[in-house]
Design a protein around this motif. Sequence first.
Motif, PDB file in Angstrom:
ATOM      1  N   MET A 282       0.815  -1.206   0.000  1.00 30.14           N
ATOM      2  CA  MET A 282       0.000   0.000   0.000  1.00 30.14           C
ATOM      3  C   MET A 282       0.856   1.267   0.000  1.00 30.14           C
ATOM      4  O   MET A 282       0.551   2.225  -0.696  1.00 30.14           O
ATOM      5  CB  MET A 282      -0.940  -0.007   1.204  1.00 30.14           C
ATOM      6  CG  MET A 282      -2.026  -1.058   1.130  1.00 30.14           C
ATOM      7  SD  MET A 282      -3.123  -1.090   2.555  1.00 30.14           S
ATOM      8  CE  MET A 282      -3.940   0.485   2.369  1.00 30.14           C
ATOM      9  N   LEU A 283       1.907   1.254   0.794  1.00 26.62           N
ATOM     10  CA  LEU A 283       2.802   2.412   0.815  1.00 26.62           C
ATOM     11  C   LEU A 283       3.476   2.626  -0.538  1.00 26.62           C
ATOM     12  O   LEU A 283       3.777   3.762  -0.918  1.00 26.62           O
ATOM     13  CB  LEU A 283       3.852   2.242   1.917  1.00 26.62           C
ATOM     14  CG  LEU A 283       3.339   2.382   3.353  1.00 26.62           C
ATOM     15  CD1 LEU A 283       4.470   2.139   4.348  1.00 26.62           C
ATOM     16  CD2 LEU A 283       2.730   3.764   3.583  1.00 26.62           C
ATOM     17  N   GLU A 284       3.704   1.512  -1.255  1.00 27.78           N
ATOM     18  CA  GLU A 284       4.308   1.627  -2.575  1.00 27.78           C
ATOM     19  C   GLU A 284       3.378   2.388  -3.522  1.00 27.78           C
ATOM     20  O   GLU A 284       3.831   3.243  -4.301  1.00 27.78           O
ATOM     21  CB  GLU A 284       4.605   0.238  -3.136  1.00 27.78           C
ATOM     22  CG  GLU A 284       5.360   0.271  -4.459  1.00 27.78           C
ATOM     23  CD  GLU A 284       5.663  -1.115  -5.000  1.00 27.78           C
ATOM     24  OE1 GLU A 284       6.282  -1.204  -6.065  1.00 27.78           O
ATOM     25  OE2 GLU A 284       5.266  -2.102  -4.344  1.00 27.78           O
ATOM     26  N   ALA A 285       2.076   2.087  -3.451  1.00 31.03           N
ATOM     27  CA  ALA A 285       1.103   2.783  -4.286  1.00 31.03           C
ATOM     28  C   ALA A 285       1.086   4.274  -3.951  1.00 31.03           C
ATOM     29  O   ALA A 285       1.041   5.127  -4.850  1.00 31.03           O
ATOM     30  CB  ALA A 285      -0.289   2.180  -4.092  1.00 31.03           C
ATOM     31  N   PHE A 286       1.101   4.605  -2.671  1.00 34.06           N
ATOM     32  CA  PHE A 286       1.121   6.009  -2.248  1.00 34.06           C
ATOM     33  C   PHE A 286       2.380   6.701  -2.767  1.00 34.06           C
ATOM     34  O   PHE A 286       2.321   7.824  -3.292  1.00 34.06           O
ATOM     35  CB  PHE A 286       1.069   6.086  -0.722  1.00 34.06           C
ATOM     36  CG  PHE A 286       1.028   7.499  -0.182  1.00 34.06           C
ATOM     37  CD1 PHE A 286      -0.174   8.142   0.018  1.00 34.06           C
ATOM     38  CD2 PHE A 286       2.207   8.163   0.134  1.00 34.06           C
ATOM     39  CE1 PHE A 286      -0.216   9.443   0.513  1.00 34.06           C
ATOM     40  CE2 PHE A 286       2.179   9.462   0.624  1.00 34.06           C
ATOM     41  CZ  PHE A 286       0.967  10.100   0.822  1.00 34.06           C
ATOM     42  N   GLY A 287       3.529   6.027  -2.633  1.00 32.01           N
ATOM     43  CA  GLY A 287       4.794   6.610  -3.059  1.00 32.01           C
ATOM     44  C   GLY A 287       4.863   6.867  -4.552  1.00 32.01           C
ATOM     45  O   GLY A 287       5.304   7.938  -4.984  1.00 32.01           O
ATOM     46  N   TRP A 288       4.407   5.900  -5.354  1.00 30.15           N
ATOM     47  CA  TRP A 288       4.427   6.097  -6.804  1.00 30.15           C
ATOM     48  C   TRP A 288       3.456   7.193  -7.223  1.00 30.15           C
ATOM     49  O   TRP A 288       3.730   7.976  -8.141  1.00 30.15           O
ATOM     50  CB  TRP A 288       4.101   4.796  -7.528  1.00 30.15           C
ATOM     51  CG  TRP A 288       5.222   3.813  -7.577  1.00 30.15           C
ATOM     52  CD1 TRP A 288       5.217   2.528  -7.095  1.00 30.15           C
ATOM     53  CD2 TRP A 288       6.521   4.018  -8.144  1.00 30.15           C
ATOM     54  NE1 TRP A 288       6.430   1.923  -7.318  1.00 30.15           N
ATOM     55  CE2 TRP A 288       7.251   2.809  -7.962  1.00 30.15           C
ATOM     56  CE3 TRP A 288       7.145   5.089  -8.762  1.00 30.15           C
ATOM     57  CZ2 TRP A 288       8.564   2.654  -8.397  1.00 30.15           C
ATOM     58  CZ3 TRP A 288       8.463   4.946  -9.196  1.00 30.15           C
ATOM     59  CH2 TRP A 288       9.152   3.752  -9.018  1.00 30.15           C
ATOM     60  N   GLY A 289       2.296   7.247  -6.566  1.00 25.46           N
ATOM     61  CA  GLY A 289       1.346   8.308  -6.877  1.00 25.46           C
ATOM     62  C   GLY A 289       1.906   9.680  -6.550  1.00 25.46           C
ATOM     63  O   GLY A 289       1.735  10.637  -7.315  1.00 25.46           O
ATOM     64  N   LEU A 290       2.609   9.765  -5.427  1.00 28.23           N
ATOM     65  CA  LEU A 290       3.231  11.029  -5.028  1.00 28.23           C
ATOM     66  C   LEU A 290       4.339  11.414  -6.001  1.00 28.23           C
ATOM     67  O   LEU A 290       4.481  12.588  -6.375  1.00 28.23           O
ATOM     68  CB  LEU A 290       3.782  10.916  -3.608  1.00 28.23           C
ATOM     69  CG  LEU A 290       4.331  12.203  -2.983  1.00 28.23           C
ATOM     70  CD1 LEU A 290       3.226  13.245  -2.850  1.00 28.23           C
ATOM     71  CD2 LEU A 290       4.949  11.893  -1.613  1.00 28.23           C
ATOM     72  N   PHE A 291       5.112  10.426  -6.427  1.00 34.02           N
ATOM     73  CA  PHE A 291       6.194  10.697  -7.379  1.00 34.02           C
ATOM     74  C   PHE A 291       5.638  11.231  -8.692  1.00 34.02           C
ATOM     75  O   PHE A 291       6.141  12.221  -9.244  1.00 34.02           O
ATOM     76  CB  PHE A 291       6.998   9.421  -7.640  1.00 34.02           C
ATOM     77  CG  PHE A 291       7.990   9.558  -8.766  1.00 34.02           C
ATOM     78  CD1 PHE A 291       9.191  10.223  -8.566  1.00 34.02           C
ATOM     79  CD2 PHE A 291       7.715   9.037 -10.024  1.00 34.02           C
ATOM     80  CE1 PHE A 291      10.106  10.367  -9.611  1.00 34.02           C
ATOM     81  CE2 PHE A 291       8.618   9.174 -11.064  1.00 34.02           C
ATOM     82  CZ  PHE A 291       9.819   9.836 -10.856  1.00 34.02           C
ATOM     83  N   ALA A 292       4.604  10.583  -9.219  1.00 33.99           N
ATOM     84  CA  ALA A 292       4.023  11.019 -10.491  1.00 33.99           C
ATOM     85  C   ALA A 292       3.487  12.438 -10.389  1.00 33.99           C
ATOM     86  O   ALA A 292       3.638  13.242 -11.311  1.00 33.99           O
ATOM     87  CB  ALA A 292       2.925  10.056 -10.921  1.00 33.99           C
TER      88      ALA A 292
END
Length: 243
Positions: free
Chosen positions: A1-11
Motif C-alpha cells: 500500500m505504501l508503494e502505491a502512495f509513493g508512486w502516486g506522489l512521485f508522479a
Amino acid sequence: MLEAFGWGLFAASSLLVGGLLVILLPIGPRLLGVVMAFGGGVLISATSFELVEEAFQTSGLLSDVAYGLFAGCAVYAIGDAVIDRFGGAERKSSSGAQASGAPLAIVLGIVLDGIPESAVIGLTLLEGGAVSVAMLVAVFVSNVPESVAATSGLLAAGWRRATVFVLWGVVALASAVASLAGFALFDGASPSVVAFVLAFAGGAILTMLADTMMPEAFAHGGKLVGVFTTLGFATAFAISAFE
C-alpha cells in the motif's frame, strides 16, 4: 500500500516541477502549446494500451470496457460542468483568466483532473505486481505542461507564488491518496470490476484531455500540436512495448 502512495506522489511531484519551470525559465506560448500536445499524446497512448486494452484483457468482455468508458466520461463531464459553473472553467489557462474564477473551484477542478490518472497507478500495481512504467511516465510527463499553464495563469491572475506551490502540494498529496485508494479498494476485486475501473479511468482521462488540455494546447501551439501529439503517442507506445 505504501508503494502505491509513493508512486502516486512521485508522479504528481512533476506538478511542482512545472511550477518551478515557470519561475526559473521563460516559457513562451508556442513552446507551452507543443509541450502540452506532447503530454496529451503520451496520455492518449497510455490510456489506449495501459487502460482500455488492459481492461479488455482482464475480463475479456467488451461490455465491461464500454460501461466503464462511458461511465468515466459521464462522471468527469458532470463534475467538470459543476466546477465550471462555480468558477473553475479557466483553471488551466495560461493567460490569467483565473482572475475571474473562484479559488476553491479552481483547486477542486485541478484535483478532479488528476484523480483518475493517479488512481490508475495503484491499479497497475494490482494487475502486474509492479507499477506500469508507461503509465507512470505518462502521468509524470503530462503533469508538467498542465502545471506550467496553470501556474502561469494563476500568477498572472494575482496569486502569490507561495499559494500556488501550496496548491500543487495539496494536489500531489490528493493524487498520492488516489493512487493508494486505487490499490486498496480493489485488491481482491473480480476481473470484471477491475476491468470496469480501468476503463472508467480511461474514459475520464480522455474526456479531460478533450475538454481542458488539448484546447489549451491548440490555442498556443497551432498546427504543430498534431505533430507533437503524435510524437507523445509514439513515445509512450514505445515505452509500453518494451516494458
